[in-house]
Design a protein around this motif. Sequence first.
Motif, mmCIF file in Angstrom:
data_model
loop_
_atom_site.group_PDB
_atom_site.id
_atom_site.type_symbol
_atom_site.label_atom_id
_atom_site.label_comp_id
_atom_site.label_asym_id
_atom_site.label_seq_id
_atom_site.Cartn_x
_atom_site.Cartn_y
_atom_site.Cartn_z
ATOM 1 N N ARG A 32 0.870 -1.126 0.082
ATOM 2 C CA ARG A 32 -0.039 -0.065 -0.073
ATOM 3 C C ARG A 32 0.807 1.166 -0.010
ATOM 4 O O ARG A 32 0.728 2.138 -0.733
ATOM 5 C CB ARG A 32 -1.089 0.198 1.105
ATOM 6 C CG ARG A 32 -1.795 1.354 1.477
ATOM 7 C CD ARG A 32 -2.242 1.755 2.668
ATOM 8 N NE ARG A 32 -2.754 2.863 2.968
ATOM 9 C CZ ARG A 32 -2.179 4.230 3.136
ATOM 10 N NH1 ARG A 32 -1.018 3.936 3.289
ATOM 11 N NH2 ARG A 32 -2.645 5.048 3.327
ATOM 12 N N ILE A 148 -10.848 -8.802 3.457
ATOM 13 C CA ILE A 148 -10.368 -9.031 2.041
ATOM 14 C C ILE A 148 -9.656 -10.557 1.888
ATOM 15 O O ILE A 148 -9.730 -11.278 0.690
ATOM 16 C CB ILE A 148 -9.097 -8.085 1.638
ATOM 17 C CG1 ILE A 148 -9.679 -6.685 1.724
ATOM 18 C CG2 ILE A 148 -8.255 -8.334 0.419
ATOM 19 C CD1 ILE A 148 -10.430 -6.160 0.842
ATOM 20 N N LEU A 253 -10.030 1.864 -3.615
ATOM 21 C CA LEU A 253 -10.174 0.406 -3.004
ATOM 22 C C LEU A 253 -8.891 -0.640 -3.260
ATOM 23 O O LEU A 253 -8.420 -0.889 -2.245
ATOM 24 C CB LEU A 253 -11.607 -0.107 -3.631
ATOM 25 C CG LEU A 253 -11.838 -1.625 -2.965
ATOM 26 C CD1 LEU A 253 -11.860 -1.727 -1.609
ATOM 27 C CD2 LEU A 253 -13.115 -1.932 -3.871
ATOM 28 N N SER A 256 -5.721 0.884 -1.639
ATOM 29 C CA SER A 256 -5.732 0.693 -0.054
ATOM 30 C C SER A 256 -5.758 -0.717 0.700
ATOM 31 O O SER A 256 -5.226 -1.134 1.554
ATOM 32 C CB SER A 256 -6.899 1.310 0.425
ATOM 33 O OG SER A 256 -7.027 2.721 0.177
ATOM 34 N N ALA A 257 -6.353 -1.572 -0.495
ATOM 35 C CA ALA A 257 -6.467 -2.945 0.123
ATOM 36 C C ALA A 257 -5.106 -3.815 -0.280
ATOM 37 O O ALA A 257 -4.500 -4.269 0.704
ATOM 38 C CB ALA A 257 -7.624 -3.955 -0.796
ATOM 39 N N THR A 258 -4.699 -3.697 -1.244
ATOM 40 C CA THR A 258 -3.580 -4.784 -1.653
ATOM 41 C C THR A 258 -2.536 -4.006 -2.240
ATOM 42 O O THR A 258 -1.285 -4.625 -2.596
ATOM 43 C CB THR A 258 -3.995 -5.654 -2.589
ATOM 44 O OG1 THR A 258 -4.395 -4.776 -3.909
ATOM 45 C CG2 THR A 258 -5.177 -6.634 -2.031
ATOM 46 N N ARG A 309 -14.881 -1.025 2.633
ATOM 47 C CA ARG A 309 -14.314 -2.395 2.830
ATOM 48 C C ARG A 309 -13.061 -2.925 2.186
ATOM 49 O O ARG A 309 -12.792 -3.884 1.560
ATOM 50 C CB ARG A 309 -15.533 -3.538 2.190
ATOM 51 C CG ARG A 309 -16.862 -3.342 2.860
ATOM 52 C CD ARG A 309 -17.084 -3.603 4.355
ATOM 53 N NE ARG A 309 -18.632 -3.789 4.602
ATOM 54 C CZ ARG A 309 -19.213 -2.554 5.308
ATOM 55 N NH1 ARG A 309 -18.389 -1.425 5.591
ATOM 56 N NH2 ARG A 309 -20.429 -2.553 5.624
ATOM 57 N N CYS A 310 -12.086 -1.741 2.368
ATOM 58 C CA CYS A 310 -10.627 -2.088 1.791
ATOM 59 C C CYS A 310 -9.921 -2.855 2.674
ATOM 60 O O CYS A 310 -9.054 -3.642 2.259
ATOM 61 C CB CYS A 310 -9.962 -1.037 1.611
ATOM 62 S SG CYS A 310 -9.625 0.130 2.808
ATOM 63 N N GLY A 311 -10.144 -2.943 4.169
ATOM 64 C CA GLY A 311 -9.302 -3.567 4.988
ATOM 65 C C GLY A 311 -8.108 -2.863 5.688
ATOM 66 O O GLY A 311 -7.263 -3.569 6.294
ATOM 67 N N ASN A 315 -5.505 -3.794 8.601
ATOM 68 C CA ASN A 315 -3.915 -4.249 8.194
ATOM 69 C C ASN A 315 -2.937 -3.367 8.961
ATOM 70 O O ASN A 315 -1.856 -3.839 9.155
ATOM 71 C CB ASN A 315 -3.700 -3.912 6.757
ATOM 72 C CG ASN A 315 -4.367 -4.946 5.598
ATOM 73 O OD1 ASN A 315 -4.893 -5.891 6.415
ATOM 74 N ND2 ASN A 315 -4.781 -4.763 4.555
#
Lengths: 464, 251
Positions: A32, A148, A253, A256-258, A309-311, A315
Motif C-alpha cells: 500500500r 479481504i 479501494l 488501499s487493500a492490496t 471495505r478495503c481492510g 492491516n
Amino acid sequence: MSGFKERADAALADPILKIAVERTTGTAETKRMIAIDAFPDFEAARTRAAAIKDHVIAHLGAYLEQFEANAIAAGAKVHWAETADEACKIVIDICKAAGAGSVARSKSMLGEEIGLPHALAEAGIDRVETDLAEHIIQLADERPSHIIWPAMHKTREQVSALFKARHRSPHEEETIAAMAESARRELRTQMLGADVGISGANFLIADSGAVCTVTNEGNAELSLVPPRVHIVTAGIEKIVPSTPHAIHMLRMLARSATGAALTQYTTFYTGPKRAGDRDGPDAMHIVLVDNGRTKMREEGLAEMLRCIRCGACMNHCVVFRQIGGHAYGGTYPGPMGAVLTPALDALAPNRDLAHACTLNGKCQEVCPVRIPLPTLLKGWREKSWREGLEPASIRAGLGLWAWVAMRPRLYRLGTGIAVRALRLLGTKGWIAKLPLAGGWTRDRDMPKPAARTFMAQYQKERRP
Amino acid sequence: MTKNVALFVTCLVDMMRPRIGFAAIRALEAAGCAVVVPEGQTCCGQPALNSGDRDHAAALAKQTIAALEPYEAVVIPSGSCAGTIRCHYPEIFAHDSVWLPRAQAVAAKTWEVMAYLDQICGWKPQGVSVDARATYHDSCSGLRELGIKAQPRRLLRTIDGLTFAPLAGEETCCGFGGTFCVKYPAISNAIVGEKADAIDATGVDLLLAGDLGCLMNIAGKLHRKGSKVRAYHAIELIAGMGDGPAIGEEA
Ligand code: SF4
C-alpha cells in the motif's frame, strides 16, 4: 460464546496465527505504501472519495430509487430487505422458486453479515464458495477473519493439510501451484453446475442500474454468468451516482487493500441475459439490504457508511495484528468492525471492542474515505458510559479521581501521598509488581516515581 | 521579546518524572520565554474523555481552560495532552456557546514543547553535547493530531556527539494507549514487546520520545527483557539534562 478478552488471549497464545497474520498484513502495508507514494495527490483523492460517499449517504433515498428504476429497466428484479432475516428469506425464496439444488457463492461480506451461508444450509441448499479463501474457510467450517483475505489466519501448511483431507483428488505437494490446481479441480465443476449464483456488490451504480464486483480470482464471473439465476445482495450504502464515481472509488479501494492499481477482475453487471447475448443468467435479482444502516445514519454513524471495505484499517492496526480477526467476534474485524459490530448487533455484549483500541489514529490515517474511526470508537465508549454499561469499579474509580482532580490542593496532597506509597513498592528504580495494575507488571516493569512531585518541588524551590 | 508562557505539567510528569517539567522550563527560558506554572492545573481530563465519561472530562476541561486562559501560550511536554487540549477541548464544547470560544482560544495557543521551541521560538540548543547513539519513537497523538515529526529531530540534531539510528516502525503505536495498557495488558504487552525488539535491534544506547506514557511503557519492557537501552524524554537532552539518570535509574 466466550468474551473478547478470552478470544484475544487465545489468539495471543497461538504462535502460528501470529505468523500468518503478520505475513499478510505486513505485505499489504508495504505494498500500500508503495502504491500511495506513486499516486498523484492521494490526499485530494481521499477527500474526493469521502465527499462522494457523504453525498450519496445524505441523498440515499433518491439515489436508491434512481438505481432501482434503472436496474428494472435493464431487466433485473429489485427487492428491499429491512433486516438480515428478511434478506435471507428473499434469497432463499428465489432459490426455491428457481428449483435450485446448489448455489455458487462469490465472497461477500454482506452475505456473512446477514448469515446467508447458515440460512442456505438450513434451507437444505448446497453451497459452493468460489472465492479461494472462502473455500478454505468453508472446508475448515470457520468464519472469515479478514474482509479481504478471509483465510489470512491460516498458513499455507495448514491449508495444504486441509486440502489433502477434504479434496477429492488433492496433490501431494505443498507448492502454491499444486494447491491452487487442486482447488481449481475441486471448484470448477461445482461452479459450472450451480443453478444459482450469489454475489455481493462493491458498488451499485445509480445512473445505469449496474452492479460492480471486483475479484482477484475471476471467481465472481465464473460463478455468476453460467447459472440460470444471479442474485446480488448489497448494503444500501454501496450506491454511487455514476460509473466515473465508481472508478474513482475502485482506484482507492484496490490501492488501499492490496496496493494494486486495480483488482484483476472488475465486472459491471447490468440486468440478465438479453436477446442475442451468448451467455448470462436468465434472471437477475438485486436484494437491497438495510440491516441497521438507516439507523446508523440517524444515530451519528453516517461517516461509517462511507466504508468501502478495503481492510486498510485492520492491516495497519496494532491490536488486529496481535489478535487477528476472530477475536473481534463479529462479521467485520479490526477498527471498522469495532465500530460496526455494536451497531449491527448490540453495544452491551460488544463494549470491549470500543475499548480495545489505543486510539493511536493509524486507522484513520490510512482510511481511503477518511472515516474518523477513533472518534467513532470514542462515541461508543460515551454511549456505553451513559447507558451504565461500564463496570462499576471503573465508574467509581474515575469518579473519585475526577472529584479529587477538581480540587487542585487536595489533588497535590493525593499525588504526594501516591508517589510516596508507590516508591515503597520499588527497588533500584523499578517496580516489578503493582498491586492494582498487576497486568502491567506481569510482563514489564514500572519505573519508580520521583521522591516528590513536580508541583511539590516547584512550589518549594522553583528549581530542582 | 519575552513570551509569557504557561507550562502545563502532565499527571505523569508531575508524579513519575518531574525532571521533564524542569527540562521544559530550562529550554523555554533559554529560548527567551518567561515561564509560569499555573496553580489551578491538575489533569487535562484525558483519562475521563477516553473512557467515555464526558461529564467529568468537561468539568476538568473547564478547570484547565480557566487556569490557562491568562497566558500568551500554553506549553506541554506531551503530544498526547497537548493534542487533547488542541483537538478535543473544542469538540467537547461543540454545543456550548459559552465554553466553545474559550476552549477554542486556549486550543489555539497550546503547543507541545518541542514544537513550540522549534516552530514558534525558532530556537536551537547551544553548547549541548551527549556522546551516544539514539533512536526516536514517534508517539501517536503528537504525530497524528499535531504533526510532530520533524521538530524534535531538528532540535536533537544540533546536539554535539548525538547520532541517530532509524527505528523500524518508528510511527507504530507502542501499545500504551492510556488506560488501554491496564485494561488489556496482554495485548498491550504483545505490542510493546515488538517495539522493544525493534529498538534493541538498532543497537543504540538511547531511546528518545516526546511522551512519558509511551516511554514508561517501552522502558519498562526494555528493562524486563534485560536490554541495555536507556530511555529519556527528548526534552531532557535538548535542555542539556541528558547527563542525569535515565527512566528507571536511581538518581
Ligand atoms: S474503515 Fe476505511 S480503511 Fe477500514 S475498511 Fe472501511 S474504507 Fe477501508
